[in-house]
Design a protein around this motif. Sequence first.
Motif, PDB file in Angstrom:
ATOM      1  N   TRP A   8       0.817  -1.209   0.000  1.00 58.03           N
ATOM      2  CA  TRP A   8       0.000   0.000   0.000  1.00 58.03           C
ATOM      3  C   TRP A   8       0.849   1.256   0.000  1.00 58.03           C
ATOM      4  O   TRP A   8       0.432   2.293  -0.535  1.00 58.03           O
ATOM      5  CB  TRP A   8      -0.942  -0.006   1.214  1.00 58.03           C
ATOM      6  N   THR A   9       2.042   1.185   0.591  1.00 58.01           N
ATOM      7  CA  THR A   9       2.894   2.371   0.646  1.00 58.01           C
ATOM      8  C   THR A   9       3.293   2.830  -0.756  1.00 58.01           C
ATOM      9  O   THR A   9       3.274   4.032  -1.057  1.00 58.01           O
ATOM     10  CB  THR A   9       4.154   2.072   1.471  1.00 58.01           C
ATOM     11  N   VAL A  10       3.664   1.883  -1.608  1.00 57.32           N
ATOM     12  CA  VAL A  10       4.037   2.234  -2.980  1.00 57.32           C
ATOM     13  C   VAL A  10       2.815   2.713  -3.760  1.00 57.32           C
ATOM     14  O   VAL A  10       2.893   3.686  -4.517  1.00 57.32           O
ATOM     15  CB  VAL A  10       4.687   1.018  -3.685  1.00 57.32           C
ATOM     16  N   THR A  11       1.673   2.056  -3.559  1.00 61.03           N
ATOM     17  CA  THR A  11       0.453   2.446  -4.277  1.00 61.03           C
ATOM     18  C   THR A  11       0.038   3.871  -3.930  1.00 61.03           C
ATOM     19  O   THR A  11      -0.243   4.690  -4.820  1.00 61.03           O
ATOM     20  CB  THR A  11      -0.691   1.475  -3.931  1.00 61.03           C
ATOM     21  N   VAL A  12       0.010   4.191  -2.641  1.00 60.39           N
ATOM     22  CA  VAL A  12      -0.392   5.540  -2.216  1.00 60.39           C
ATOM     23  C   VAL A  12       0.620   6.573  -2.703  1.00 60.39           C
ATOM     24  O   VAL A  12       0.247   7.670  -3.148  1.00 60.39           O
ATOM     25  CB  VAL A  12      -0.541   5.597  -0.679  1.00 60.39           C
ATOM     26  N   ALA A  13       1.912   6.239  -2.631  1.00 62.38           N
ATOM     27  CA  ALA A  13       2.936   7.174  -3.103  1.00 62.38           C
ATOM     28  C   ALA A  13       2.750   7.484  -4.584  1.00 62.38           C
ATOM     29  O   ALA A  13       2.862   8.645  -5.003  1.00 62.38           O
ATOM     30  CB  ALA A  13       4.331   6.590  -2.854  1.00 62.38           C
ATOM     31  N   LEU A  14       2.445   6.478  -5.384  1.00 63.33           N
ATOM     32  CA  LEU A  14       2.258   6.696  -6.824  1.00 63.33           C
ATOM     33  C   LEU A  14       1.000   7.523  -7.095  1.00 63.33           C
ATOM     34  O   LEU A  14       0.977   8.351  -8.016  1.00 63.33           O
ATOM     35  CB  LEU A  14       2.178   5.356  -7.548  1.00 63.33           C
ATOM     36  N   ALA A  52       7.412   9.341 -15.821  1.00 58.63           N
ATOM     37  CA  ALA A  52       8.241   8.236 -16.309  1.00 58.63           C
ATOM     38  C   ALA A  52       8.823   7.427 -15.149  1.00 58.63           C
ATOM     39  O   ALA A  52       8.794   6.190 -15.158  1.00 58.63           O
ATOM     40  CB  ALA A  52       9.357   8.782 -17.192  1.00 58.63           C
ATOM     41  N   LEU A  53       9.337   8.121 -14.138  1.00 59.92           N
ATOM     42  CA  LEU A  53       9.898   7.420 -12.984  1.00 59.92           C
ATOM     43  C   LEU A  53       8.820   6.645 -12.226  1.00 59.92           C
ATOM     44  O   LEU A  53       9.078   5.545 -11.712  1.00 59.92           O
ATOM     45  CB  LEU A  53      10.585   8.412 -12.048  1.00 59.92           C
ATOM     46  N   ALA A  54       7.613   7.208 -12.137  1.00 59.09           N
ATOM     47  CA  ALA A  54       6.522   6.521 -11.448  1.00 59.09           C
ATOM     48  C   ALA A  54       6.171   5.212 -12.146  1.00 59.09           C
ATOM     49  O   ALA A  54       5.883   4.205 -11.493  1.00 59.09           O
ATOM     50  CB  ALA A  54       5.296   7.429 -11.367  1.00 59.09           C
ATOM     51  N   VAL A  55       6.193   5.204 -13.477  1.00 62.47           N
ATOM     52  CA  VAL A  55       5.913   3.973 -14.227  1.00 62.47           C
ATOM     53  C   VAL A  55       6.972   2.923 -13.914  1.00 62.47           C
ATOM     54  O   VAL A  55       6.658   1.746 -13.682  1.00 62.47           O
ATOM     55  CB  VAL A  55       5.860   4.271 -15.738  1.00 62.47           C
ATOM     56  N   TRP A  56       8.234   3.322 -13.896  1.00 63.58           N
ATOM     57  CA  TRP A  56       9.308   2.371 -13.598  1.00 63.58           C
ATOM     58  C   TRP A  56       9.244   1.881 -12.157  1.00 63.58           C
ATOM     59  O   TRP A  56       9.519   0.713 -11.876  1.00 63.58           O
ATOM     60  CB  TRP A  56      10.664   3.018 -13.880  1.00 63.58           C
ATOM     61  N   VAL A  57       8.880   2.769 -11.239  1.00 62.05           N
ATOM     62  CA  VAL A  57       8.746   2.359  -9.842  1.00 62.05           C
ATOM     63  C   VAL A  57       7.606   1.353  -9.698  1.00 62.05           C
ATOM     64  O   VAL A  57       7.717   0.374  -8.948  1.00 62.05           O
ATOM     65  CB  VAL A  57       8.505   3.591  -8.945  1.00 62.05           C
ATOM     66  N   GLY A  95       8.700  -1.976 -10.177  1.00 62.45           N
ATOM     67  CA  GLY A  95       9.615  -2.523  -9.192  1.00 62.45           C
ATOM     68  C   GLY A  95      11.077  -2.223  -9.405  1.00 62.45           C
ATOM     69  O   GLY A  95      11.931  -2.924  -8.853  1.00 62.45           O
ATOM     70  N   HIS A  96      11.411  -1.166 -10.160  1.00 67.99           N
ATOM     71  CA  HIS A  96      12.812  -0.834 -10.406  1.00 67.99           C
ATOM     72  C   HIS A  96      13.378  -0.058  -9.220  1.00 67.99           C
ATOM     73  O   HIS A  96      12.903   1.035  -8.891  1.00 67.99           O
ATOM     74  CB  HIS A  96      12.945  -0.008 -11.686  1.00 67.99           C
ATOM     75  N   GLN A  97      14.418  -0.619  -8.609  1.00 69.39           N
ATOM     76  CA  GLN A  97      15.033   0.023  -7.446  1.00 69.39           C
ATOM     77  C   GLN A  97      15.709   1.333  -7.813  1.00 69.39           C
ATOM     78  O   GLN A  97      15.610   2.324  -7.075  1.00 69.39           O
ATOM     79  CB  GLN A  97      16.051  -0.949  -6.826  1.00 69.39           C
ATOM     80  N   THR A  98      16.409   1.373  -8.946  1.00 72.35           N
ATOM     81  CA  THR A  98      17.087   2.610  -9.366  1.00 72.35           C
ATOM     82  C   THR A  98      16.076   3.728  -9.590  1.00 72.35           C
ATOM     83  O   THR A  98      16.319   4.878  -9.223  1.00 72.35           O
ATOM     84  CB  THR A  98      17.897   2.367 -10.647  1.00 72.35           C
ATOM     85  N   ALA A  99      14.943   3.386 -10.186  1.00 71.91           N
ATOM     86  CA  ALA A  99      13.900   4.384 -10.420  1.00 71.91           C
ATOM     87  C   ALA A  99      13.353   4.907  -9.097  1.00 71.91           C
ATOM     88  O   ALA A  99      13.036   6.095  -8.976  1.00 71.91           O
ATOM     89  CB  ALA A  99      12.777   3.786 -11.252  1.00 71.91           C
TER      90      ALA A  99
END
Length: 212
Positions: free
Chosen positions: A23-29, A98-103, A106-110
Motif C-alpha cells: 500500500w505504501t508504494v500504491t499511495v505514493a504513486l 516516467a519514474l513513477a511507471v518504472w517504480v 519494481g525498479h530500485q534505481t527508479a
Amino acid sequence: MAKRAAATGRLPTTEGNRPTQPWTVTVALVLLGIVVVTLLAAAAHSIEATIRVQRLLPQVAKATGATQSQMAQERIINAAIGLALTAVQGLVAAVLAALAVWVQRGHQTARIMLVAVAGLLSTCCSWGAGIAGRSTSESSESLFVEELARLTVATQPSWVSALELPSRAVGIVLPLVALALLLMPPSNRFFRQQRAVTLPPARNLPMTDGIK
C-alpha cells in the motif's frame, strides 16, 4: 527447478511469484500522479498568463506613459519567463510520470531517482513560495511594472486565484509524503523481493564425475 532455486537462493522468474505491491508504494504513486496533474495545470496556466500579459502591455504602457523601449523590454522578459516556467513545469511532470511507471514495475534505481526528484521538487516549491511572498511585500518596481502586475492579478479568473495556495501546498507536501512512503519498510521489502525475482536464473553447468 524448485530444487535449483532453493540451492541458489533465487526465486524463479515467473509472474505468479512476483511480490504484491504494498500500500505504501500504491499511495505514493497516487500522490505523485496528483502532483503530475497539478504541474501540467500550472504549465497551462503559465501559458495563459503569458499571453494575457502580452495583451495588457499596450494598455498599461499608454496609461502610465511608458516608452516603447520599456514596453518592448517587458514583453521580452515576460515571454522568456513564461516559456522557461512552462518548460520546467512540463519537464518535471514528464520526469515524475516516467519514474513513477518504472517504480510501479519494481525498479530500485527508479525509486532512488524518484525520491531524489520528489525531495528536490518540494524544496524548490517551498523556496519559490517564499520568494513570491517577499517580492509581493517588498516590491519597488516602476509605475509601469507595478500597474502591469496589478492588472495581471485583476484580470486573472477568480477560480485560478483560489487554487493558487492549494496548488503550492500540493507541490510542497505531497512529494514529501510520497518520499516518506517509498522509504518505509514495506516499500523496502517490495523492491528487494522484486530484485530477487528479476535476477537471471542460475546457468546449468555440466555434471562431471570427477577430474580424470
